[in-house]
Design a protein around this motif. Sequence first.
Motif, PDB file in Angstrom:
ATOM      1  N   UNK A  51       0.869  -1.173   0.000  1.00 14.60           N
ATOM      2  CA  UNK A  51       0.000   0.000   0.000  1.00 14.60           C
ATOM      3  C   UNK A  51       0.908   1.226   0.000  1.00 14.60           C
ATOM      4  N   UNK A  52       0.810   2.040  -1.055  1.00 11.66           N
ATOM      5  CA  UNK A  52       1.683   3.207  -1.168  1.00 11.66           C
ATOM      6  C   UNK A  52       0.920   4.522  -1.039  1.00 11.66           C
ATOM      7  N   UNK A  53      -0.414   4.474  -1.088  1.00 12.27           N
ATOM      8  CA  UNK A  53      -1.175   5.717  -1.022  1.00 12.27           C
ATOM      9  C   UNK A  53      -2.561   5.489  -0.426  1.00 12.27           C
ATOM     10  N   UNK A  54      -3.052   6.523   0.266  1.00 15.14           N
ATOM     11  CA  UNK A  54      -4.435   6.580   0.724  1.00 15.14           C
ATOM     12  C   UNK A  54      -5.092   7.691  -0.068  1.00 15.14           C
ATOM     13  N   UNK A  55      -6.157   7.371  -0.779  1.00 15.94           N
ATOM     14  CA  UNK A  55      -6.778   8.326  -1.673  1.00 15.94           C
ATOM     15  C   UNK A  55      -7.553   9.418  -0.961  1.00 15.94           C
ATOM     16  N   UNK A  93       4.064   3.527   2.818  1.00 15.68           N
ATOM     17  CA  UNK A  93       3.129   4.593   2.461  1.00 15.68           C
ATOM     18  C   UNK A  93       3.872   5.852   2.023  1.00 15.68           C
ATOM     19  N   UNK A  94       3.542   6.355   0.824  1.00 17.07           N
ATOM     20  CA  UNK A  94       4.187   7.558   0.299  1.00 17.07           C
ATOM     21  C   UNK A  94       3.250   8.760   0.279  1.00 17.07           C
ATOM     22  N   UNK A  95       1.950   8.525   0.111  1.00 15.40           N
ATOM     23  CA  UNK A  95       1.029   9.640  -0.094  1.00 15.40           C
ATOM     24  C   UNK A  95      -0.254   9.451   0.724  1.00 15.40           C
ATOM     25  N   UNK A 154       4.752   7.654   9.005  1.00 12.59           N
ATOM     26  CA  UNK A 154       5.868   6.859   8.486  1.00 12.59           C
ATOM     27  C   UNK A 154       6.896   7.735   7.776  1.00 12.59           C
ATOM     28  N   UNK A 155       8.171   7.358   7.890  1.00 16.06           N
ATOM     29  CA  UNK A 155       9.244   8.125   7.255  1.00 16.06           C
ATOM     30  C   UNK A 155       9.181   8.067   5.740  1.00 16.06           C
ATOM     31  N   UNK A 156       8.384   7.148   5.206  1.00  9.64           N
ATOM     32  CA  UNK A 156       8.255   6.993   3.759  1.00  9.64           C
ATOM     33  C   UNK A 156       7.329   8.025   3.124  1.00  9.64           C
ATOM     34  N   UNK A 157       6.529   8.723   3.930  1.00  8.62           N
ATOM     35  CA  UNK A 157       5.529   9.656   3.390  1.00  8.62           C
ATOM     36  C   UNK A 157       6.213  10.877   2.784  1.00  8.62           C
ATOM     37  N   UNK A 158       5.838  11.191   1.538  1.00  8.33           N
ATOM     38  CA  UNK A 158       6.395  12.354   0.844  1.00  8.33           C
ATOM     39  C   UNK A 158       5.324  13.390   0.508  1.00  8.33           C
ATOM     40  N   UNK A 159       4.039  13.050   0.704  1.00  8.60           N
ATOM     41  CA  UNK A 159       2.971  13.973   0.353  1.00  8.60           C
ATOM     42  C   UNK A 159       1.785  13.772   1.285  1.00  8.60           C
ATOM     43  N   UNK A 160       1.285  14.868   1.864  1.00 10.98           N
ATOM     44  CA  UNK A 160       0.088  14.850   2.707  1.00 10.98           C
ATOM     45  C   UNK A 160      -0.887  15.875   2.154  1.00 10.98           C
TER      46      UNK A 160
END
Length: 208
Positions: free
Chosen positions: A94-98, A117-119, A139-145
Amino acid sequence: PMTLTGQAAVTTEDGTEYSTDNPLTLTIDGVKRVSPLISVNWTLEGNTISDGLWKLSVSGSREALTVTGVNVRPSGSAAGLLDLAKPIVGGGAIVALGNRAFSNSPGLVEVRLPETLASIGDQAFIDTTSLTTVTPFLPASVTSIGVCAFYNCRIANALVLSNPGLTALPSDPNRPWGMFVGNPIPSVDLSGSRVTWIGDSVFSTILT
């Protein structure tokens, strides 16, 4: 009663496997009847993933899934925990939550986010007033909120943004809703991030 400890697992007569990472006592009194209710790892089928309790809509490839919404949510106390960090059977991430994926989710108390998770999309958890715990946050992987992602929740975690790829915490120019407004966040640590822009009202009226 049967006690599962550590990485133990049990298979019922119909072939369903249940497992636990923590000590747990199970009472199995018939096929497919397990007390208390526990969930299994996520299974991907078409455009949904399910863990036996939650059924979520997804898009994208197995290696890069975006959760877009909730098809089926459990009832009662089982609705309190959503563990997105569990593995997906057969692999996947899972890399994004819409946008608005979990907006206004009644009874949701705790969310566990995956390290893949990135986004996090706009208004992803907006108005989920029962939500008090998010792990990790974030998470440290998140690049966009996205804007208003956690608006009007009740998250009581310390917010730690040690995200080297995160550069902005945006706000909605058309609404006076901040990303974390309404949450009793005790502290905010941006020292590990590269945030250079924080939008208006992102941290206003945090209920500390």
